[in-house]
Scaffold this motif. Sequence first.
Motif, short mmCIF file in Angstrom:
data_model
loop_
_atom_site.label_atom_id
_atom_site.label_comp_id
_atom_site.label_asym_id
_atom_site.label_seq_id
_atom_site.Cartn_x
_atom_site.Cartn_y
_atom_site.Cartn_z
N PRO A 235 0.62 -1.20 0.03
CA PRO A 235 -0.03 0.41 0.12
C PRO A 235 0.74 0.89 -0.26
O PRO A 235 0.81 2.24 -0.83
CB PRO A 235 -1.26 -0.48 1.15
CG PRO A 235 -0.59 -1.72 1.57
CD PRO A 235 0.51 -1.92 0.85
N GLU A 236 1.98 1.67 1.20
CA GLU A 236 2.61 2.15 0.10
C GLU A 236 2.93 2.86 -0.31
O GLU A 236 4.41 4.47 -0.74
CB GLU A 236 3.79 2.44 1.79
CG GLU A 236 4.73 0.96 1.89
CD GLU A 236 4.39 -0.02 2.30
OE1 GLU A 236 5.33 -0.60 3.38
OE2 GLU A 236 2.98 0.35 2.50
N ASN A 237 3.49 1.80 -1.22
CA ASN A 237 3.95 2.59 -2.89
C ASN A 237 3.31 2.14 -4.13
O ASN A 237 3.79 2.55 -4.64
CB ASN A 237 5.02 1.06 -2.83
CG ASN A 237 6.80 0.88 -2.04
OD1 ASN A 237 6.84 2.61 -1.74
ND2 ASN A 237 7.53 0.29 -1.87
N GLU A 254 -5.58 3.63 -11.68
CA GLU A 254 -6.40 3.32 -10.98
C GLU A 254 -5.78 3.43 -9.45
O GLU A 254 -5.11 1.98 -9.68
CB GLU A 254 -7.45 3.12 -10.85
CG GLU A 254 -8.41 2.75 -9.91
CD GLU A 254 -10.06 2.34 -10.81
OE1 GLU A 254 -10.64 3.13 -9.66
OE2 GLU A 254 -10.05 2.52 -11.87
N ALA A 255 -5.81 3.16 -8.34
CA ALA A 255 -5.03 2.50 -7.46
C ALA A 255 -6.60 1.88 -6.97
O ALA A 255 -7.30 2.64 -6.27
CB ALA A 255 -4.26 3.42 -6.52
N LEU A 256 -6.64 0.57 -6.25
CA LEU A 256 -7.32 0.00 -5.81
C LEU A 256 -7.39 -0.79 -4.58
O LEU A 256 -6.31 -0.77 -4.41
CB LEU A 256 -8.30 -1.01 -7.18
CG LEU A 256 -8.73 -0.65 -8.69
CD1 LEU A 256 -8.40 -1.77 -9.29
CD2 LEU A 256 -9.72 0.33 -8.29
N ARG A 257 -8.79 -0.40 -3.93
CA ARG A 257 -8.64 -1.25 -2.42
C ARG A 257 -9.26 -2.52 -2.67
O ARG A 257 -9.26 -2.83 -2.74
CB ARG A 257 -9.64 -0.05 -1.48
CG ARG A 257 -8.80 1.26 -1.48
CD ARG A 257 -9.72 2.26 -0.69
NE ARG A 257 -9.74 3.46 -0.89
CZ ARG A 257 -8.88 4.52 0.22
NH1 ARG A 257 -7.75 3.62 1.03
NH2 ARG A 257 -8.84 5.73 0.07
N ASP A 258 -8.43 -3.13 -0.97
CA ASP A 258 -8.44 -4.57 -0.76
C ASP A 258 -9.82 -4.50 -0.02
O ASP A 258 -10.29 -3.72 -0.04
CB ASP A 258 -7.58 -5.34 -0.20
CG ASP A 258 -6.30 -4.87 1.31
OD1 ASP A 258 -7.53 -3.61 1.75
OD2 ASP A 258 -5.74 -4.82 1.59
N LEU A 259 -9.91 -5.83 0.71
CA LEU A 259 -11.94 -6.13 1.53
C LEU A 259 -10.41 -5.25 3.13
O LEU A 259 -12.24 -4.67 3.32
CB LEU A 259 -11.38 -7.24 1.51
CG LEU A 259 -12.16 -7.71 0.43
CD1 LEU A 259 -12.18 -9.38 0.38
CD2 LEU A 259 -13.39 -7.54 -0.56
N LEU A 260 -9.74 -4.51 3.53
CA LEU A 260 -9.61 -3.69 4.29
C LEU A 260 -9.88 -2.61 3.69
O LEU A 260 -9.54 -1.45 4.78
CB LEU A 260 -8.30 -4.45 4.94
CG LEU A 260 -8.78 -6.06 5.51
CD1 LEU A 260 -6.88 -6.09 6.88
CD2 LEU A 260 -8.68 -6.26 6.45
N GLY A 261 -9.64 -2.39 3.01
CA GLY A 261 -9.91 -0.62 2.78
C GLY A 261 -8.28 0.07 2.65
O GLY A 261 -8.55 0.64 2.10
#
Length: 272
Positions: A235-237, A254-261
Motif C-alpha cells: 500500500p505504501e508504494n 487507478e489505485a484499488l483497495r482490498d477488502l480491508l480498505g
Amino acid sequence: MIRLLRELERRLEAAGLPKAEALDLLALAEGVSRKDLLVSLHRAPSLGTRERALALLETRLAGYPLQYLLGEVEFYGLPLRVAEGVLIPRPETEGLVELALRLPLPPRPRILDVGTGTGAIALALKKHLPEAEVYATEVDEKALALAEENARRLGLSVHFLQAPLTGGLKELDLLVSNPPYLPESYRDQAPRELGFENPKALYAGPEGLSVARPLAREAREALRPGGIFLLELAPENLLLLAEELKGLGFTEVEALRDLLGRHRYLRARRPP
C-alpha cells in the motif's frame, strides 16, 4: 480424540496462533482429511497419533508455516501444492484475480502472469477464462516445477516459461503480477513464517520497488495498445508507482483497495 484436539487448541492459542489450526494438525497426524476427522472425534486416536500431533505442533510453534506442513493451500477455489522455499499464495491475491475477471477482455485474450510461483494466478485465470491463452513466467526452478505440477493435477493448460519479468512476450491483452514488494528493511521485523519462503519472492530492494519498476517498463512494450496492466503492491508504494506509470504513458491509472480498505492493487491501460 477430543481431549487431544483441545490440548492442541490451547497451546496454539497460548502462542498467538489460530486455534482452528488444531484440526488441520490432528487430521495430518491421524492421516485423514479434515472432514473425516470431524465425524470421528468421538473415538480414541490411532496408535502414534498423539506423538505425531505433538511433533507437528512443535514444528508449527517454531514458526513453520501450516501450509507447508499440509503441503497444500486453497486459492480461489483451486487446491494448490505448496512447498518450502516457494511463496505461499495469500488471500489478498485472490482480489487480484477477481479484478482481472471483471475486466472487459477480448474473446480469446492473451494473458501473462509474471512471477507465477505456485501458478496460483495463472491457473485461477485459466480455470475461469478457459478460452484465454495464458502464459506464466518464473525464474526459480523449484517454483516453476511446482506450478507445472499444479497445472497437471488440475488439468489446466498454461504456458510456463523460465524467464525474468515478461520473458520477451508481446501482444498481450492483460499482464498481471504479484511481484516481490517488501522493502529489505522489513526482514528484521518479519514474522518467523516468512523465513521459510523464498526471500527473492518477498523482498525487492530498499524501497520494495526493484521488481515492479522494471516490470512496468517492460509492460509498456509487452501489452497491445489498449492492453491492461494489473498488479498487487505494498500500500505504501502503490500511489508512488501509479505516478510513475503515468510518466511511462499509461492511461486510466487507478489505485484499488482490498477488502480491508487498503490500497493494494494498481490498474493501468496502455494507450491505443
